[in-house]
Design an enzyme around this catalytic site. Structure first.
Site, PDB file in Angstrom:
ATOM      1  N   SER A 140       0.854  -1.197   0.000  1.00 12.36           N
ATOM      2  CA  SER A 140       0.000   0.000   0.000  1.00 12.36           C
ATOM      3  C   SER A 140       0.882   1.236   0.000  1.00 12.36           C
ATOM      4  CB  SER A 140      -0.847  -0.006   1.277  1.00 12.36           C
ATOM      5  OG  SER A 140      -1.498   1.233   1.446  1.00 12.36           O
ATOM      6  N   TYR A 153      -2.425  -0.504  10.687  1.00 10.83           N
ATOM      7  CA  TYR A 153      -2.391  -0.886   9.266  1.00 10.83           C
ATOM      8  C   TYR A 153      -1.054  -0.455   8.639  1.00 10.83           C
ATOM      9  CZ  TYR A 153      -3.856  -1.073   4.333  1.00 10.83           C
ATOM     10  OH  TYR A 153      -3.952  -1.349   2.996  1.00 10.83           O
TER      11      TYR A 153
HETATM   12  N1  LIG Z   1      -8.637  -0.314  -1.337  1.00  7.86           N
HETATM   13  C1  LIG Z   1      -7.576   0.430  -1.160  1.00  7.86           C
HETATM   14  O1  LIG Z   1      -7.634   1.672  -1.274  1.00  7.86           O
HETATM   15  C2  LIG Z   1      -6.238  -0.228  -0.859  1.00  7.86           C
HETATM   16  C3  LIG Z   1      -5.085   0.556  -1.009  1.00  7.86           C
HETATM   17  C4  LIG Z   1      -3.853  -0.031  -0.791  1.00  7.86           C
HETATM   18  C5  LIG Z   1      -3.759  -1.359  -0.460  1.00  7.86           C
HETATM   19  N2  LIG Z   1      -4.893  -2.119  -0.302  1.00  7.86           N
HETATM   20  C6  LIG Z   1      -4.705  -3.539   0.016  1.00  7.86           C
HETATM   21  O2  LIG Z   1      -5.328  -4.299  -1.004  1.00  7.86           O
HETATM   22  C7  LIG Z   1      -5.611  -5.604  -0.524  1.00  7.86           C
HETATM   23  C8  LIG Z   1      -7.026  -6.008  -0.930  1.00  7.86           C
HETATM   24  O3  LIG Z   1      -7.946  -5.159  -0.279  1.00  7.86           O
HETATM   25  P1  LIG Z   1      -9.192  -4.501  -1.011  1.00  7.86           P
HETATM   26  O4  LIG Z   1      -8.970  -3.036  -0.981  1.00  7.86           O
HETATM   27  O5  LIG Z   1      -9.472  -5.164  -2.290  1.00  7.86           O
HETATM   28  O6  LIG Z   1     -10.338  -4.768   0.087  1.00  7.86           O
HETATM   29  P2  LIG Z   1     -11.540  -5.826   0.173  1.00  7.86           P
HETATM   30  O7  LIG Z   1     -12.490  -5.604  -0.945  1.00  7.86           O
HETATM   31  O8  LIG Z   1     -12.043  -5.694   1.560  1.00  7.86           O
HETATM   32  O9  LIG Z   1     -10.845  -7.233  -0.034  1.00  7.86           O
HETATM   33  C9  LIG Z   1     -10.085  -7.854   0.981  1.00  7.86           C
HETATM   34  C10 LIG Z   1     -10.140  -9.336   0.764  1.00  7.86           C
HETATM   35  O10 LIG Z   1      -9.326  -9.980   1.758  1.00  7.86           O
HETATM   36  C11 LIG Z   1     -10.068 -11.061   2.250  1.00  7.86           C
HETATM   37  N3  LIG Z   1      -9.612 -11.501   3.569  1.00  7.86           N
HETATM   38  C12 LIG Z   1      -9.650 -10.837   4.740  1.00  7.86           C
HETATM   39  N4  LIG Z   1      -9.150 -11.612   5.731  1.00  7.86           N
HETATM   40  C13 LIG Z   1      -8.794 -12.793   5.151  1.00  7.86           C
HETATM   41  C14 LIG Z   1      -8.225 -13.986   5.626  1.00  7.86           C
HETATM   42  N5  LIG Z   1      -7.935 -14.148   6.928  1.00  7.86           N
HETATM   43  N6  LIG Z   1      -7.976 -15.002   4.745  1.00  7.86           N
HETATM   44  C15 LIG Z   1      -8.272 -14.862   3.438  1.00  7.86           C
HETATM   45  N7  LIG Z   1      -8.834 -13.755   2.930  1.00  7.86           N
HETATM   46  C16 LIG Z   1      -9.091 -12.733   3.775  1.00  7.86           C
HETATM   47  C17 LIG Z   1     -11.497 -10.570   2.279  1.00  7.86           C
HETATM   48  O11 LIG Z   1     -12.378 -11.686   2.425  1.00  7.86           O
HETATM   49  P3  LIG Z   1     -13.809 -11.618   3.181  1.00  7.86           P
HETATM   50  O12 LIG Z   1     -14.810 -11.344   2.129  1.00  7.86           O
HETATM   51  O13 LIG Z   1     -13.958 -12.988   3.775  1.00  7.86           O
HETATM   52  O14 LIG Z   1     -13.717 -10.536   4.217  1.00  7.86           O
HETATM   53  C18 LIG Z   1     -11.560  -9.911   0.920  1.00  7.86           C
HETATM   54  O15 LIG Z   1     -11.746 -10.861  -0.091  1.00  7.86           O
HETATM   55  C19 LIG Z   1      -5.369  -5.555   0.980  1.00  7.86           C
HETATM   56  O16 LIG Z   1      -4.115  -6.144   1.262  1.00  7.86           O
HETATM   57  C20 LIG Z   1      -5.328  -4.066   1.288  1.00  7.86           C
HETATM   58  O17 LIG Z   1      -4.549  -3.786   2.422  1.00  7.86           O
HETATM   59  C21 LIG Z   1      -6.138  -1.570  -0.502  1.00  7.86           C
END
Ligand SMILES: NC(=O)c1ccc[n+]([C@@H]2O[C@H](COP(=O)([O-])OP(=O)(O)OC[C@H]3O[C@@H](n4cnc5c(N)ncnc54)[C@H](OP(=O)(O)O)[C@@H]3O)[C@@H](O)[C@H]2O)c1
Length: 282
Positions: A140, A153
Site C-alpha cells: 500500500s 495498518y
Molecule cells: N482499497 C484500497 O484503497 C487499498 C489501497 C492499498 C492497499 N490495499 C490492500 O489491497 C488488498 C485487498 O484489499 P481490497 O482493498 O481489495 O479490500 P476488500 O475488498 O475488503 O478485499 C479484501 C479481501 O481480503 C479477504 N480476507 C480478509 N481476511 C482474510 C483472511 N484471513 N484469509 C483470506 N482472505 C481474507 C477478504 O475476504 P472476506 O470477504 O472474507 O472478508 C476480501 O476478499 C489488501 O491487502 C489491502 O490492504 C487496498
C-alpha cells in the site's frame, strides 16, 4: 499453462485480479476464507466468460491448517507447478492507537503480515524445486510514511515491505522473484468493512471525527477504479523482468517519489496541513 494462486478474492482487488488473469489466459486458483462469499466472483467470471479457467479454493491466511489444505489442493490441481502467488488478502482498522484493542491490532498483523509469511513458507519448496515462481505482495502507499488513526495498518504494510526487501537475497538464486504492488486509494470494500474504533470517552474524539469526515468526503470521493490495480498485478506477473515496486495511482506515485526525500518532521507537517489536523485541538 501453470497457474496463479490469489488470496482474498471475494471482493476488491482480489476479485478483479482473478478476472484479469483469467482473461489473459491464465489458470487461476481463486482462494477465499469463506466460500459462502463467492457470489460476486462467480458472477464476474461468468460475465467475463472465463469461469472455466478459475478454480475456487478455501484458504484463510490466518489459519495454518487452512493454508496447508488450500495449498495442497491448489498444487494437486496445478500438477505441482504454480507460476505465481498474489498475496492480496488484507484487513484494516481505523482509530487512535491508544483506543485500538490489542485483539484488533493482532487481527491486522495476523492477516497482512503473518498471513503472507505463512503462505510464502508453504509455497517456497515447490517454487524452489521448479526454479521459478513469482511472489506478488499487495502492499500500500501506507507503507511510505506515517498516517494518523491508521498506525496498525501502516505498521503491517511497513513490516511486509521489510520482509519483501529481504527475501530476494535468499530466494533470488532459485529463480524466484518478489514484487510489491503499492496502490493508493481505490474503491473497494475495505473502507466500509474495517472497524473504526472510537470509544465514547476517547481523548482523541475530536481528531477522529475530523478525520472520518476528511476520509469520507475527500479520500473516498477521489478513490479510483480497482480494476486499475488488477491490471498492474497481472502486468507484474506477465513481465519477463518485473520491477520490484509498482506504485499504482497518482497518490501512490507522489508518495513513492517523495519517499525518504523529506525530513520526517516536514513530512508530518505537510500531511497535517493536507488533512486539516492543525486546526483540530483535543
Ligand atoms: N482499497 C484500497 O484503497 C487499498 C489501497 C492499498 C492497499 N490495499 C490492500 O489491497 C488488498 C485487498 O484489499 P481490497 O482493498 O481489495 O479490500 P476488500 O475488498 O475488503 O478485499 C479484501 C479481501 O481480503 C479477504 N480476507 C480478509 N481476511 C482474510 C483472511 N484471513 N484469509 C483470506 N482472505 C481474507 C477478504 O475476504 P472476506 O470477504 O472474507 O472478508 C476480501 O476478499 C489488501 O491487502 C489491502 O490492504 C487496498
Amino acid at each position: 499453462m501453470p497457474g496463479v494462486l490469489v488470496t482474498g478474492t471475494s471482493s476488491g482487488f482480489g476479485l478483479h485480479t482473478v478476472v484479469e488473469l483469467a482473461r489473459r489466459g491464465r489458470r487461476v486458483y481463486a482462494t477465499m476464507r469463506d466460500l459462502g462469499r463467492r457470489g460476486a466472483l462467480d458472477s464476474a467470471i461468468a460475465d467475463a466468460g472465463v469461469a472455466s479457467r478459475v478454480d475456487l479454493v478455501r484458504l484463510d491466511v490466518t489459519d495454518p491448517d487452512s493454508i496447508a489444505s488450500g495449498v495442497g489442493e491448489v498444487l494437486a490441481g496445478a500438477g505441482g507447478h504454480l507460476d505465481a502467488v498474489v498475496h492480496n488478502a488484507g484487513v484494516a482498522v481505523g482509530g487512535a492507537f491508544e483506543d485500538v484493542p490489542e485483539a484488533e491490532a493482532r487481527r491486522v498483523m495476523e492477516t497482512n503480515f503473518w498471513g503472507v509469511l505463512r503462505l510464502t513458507r508453504a509455497l517456497l519448496p515447490s517454487f524452489r524445486a521448479q526454479r521459478h515462481g513469482r511472489i506478488v505482495i499487495v502492499s500500500s502507499n501506507s507503507a511510505y510514511a506515517g498516517e494518523p488513526a491508521n498506525s496498525i495498518y501502516v505498521a503491517s504494510k511497513w513490516a511486509i515491505e521489510g520482509f519483501a526487501e529481504s527475501l530476494p537475497f535468499e530466494v533470488g538464486p532459485f529463480g524466484i522473484e518478489v514484487v510489491l504492488v503499492e496502490p493508493g486509494s481505490y474503491k473497494t470494500e475495505i473502507w466500509g468493512s474495517s472497524p473504526r474504533i472510537l470509544p465514547e470517552k476517547s481523548a482523541y474524539a475530536t481528531m477522529m471525527r475530523h478525520l472520518e469526515k476528511v476520509i469520507d468526503e475527500k479520500v473516498l470521493a477521489s478513490a479510483r477504479d480497482p480494476r486499475e490495480v488488477a491490471k498492474v498485478i497481472a502486468d507484474a506477473i506477465d513481465a519477463s523482468r518485473p520491477r520490484f515496486r509498482y506504485p499504482v495511482g497518482p497518490d501512490a506515485w507522489i508518495g513513492h517519489v517523495a519517499r525518504g526525500k523529506l525530513p520526517t518532521r516536514l513530512q508530518r507537517f505537510l500531511v497535517s496541513r493536507l488533512l486539516g489536523l492543525h486546526r483540530v485541538r483535543p
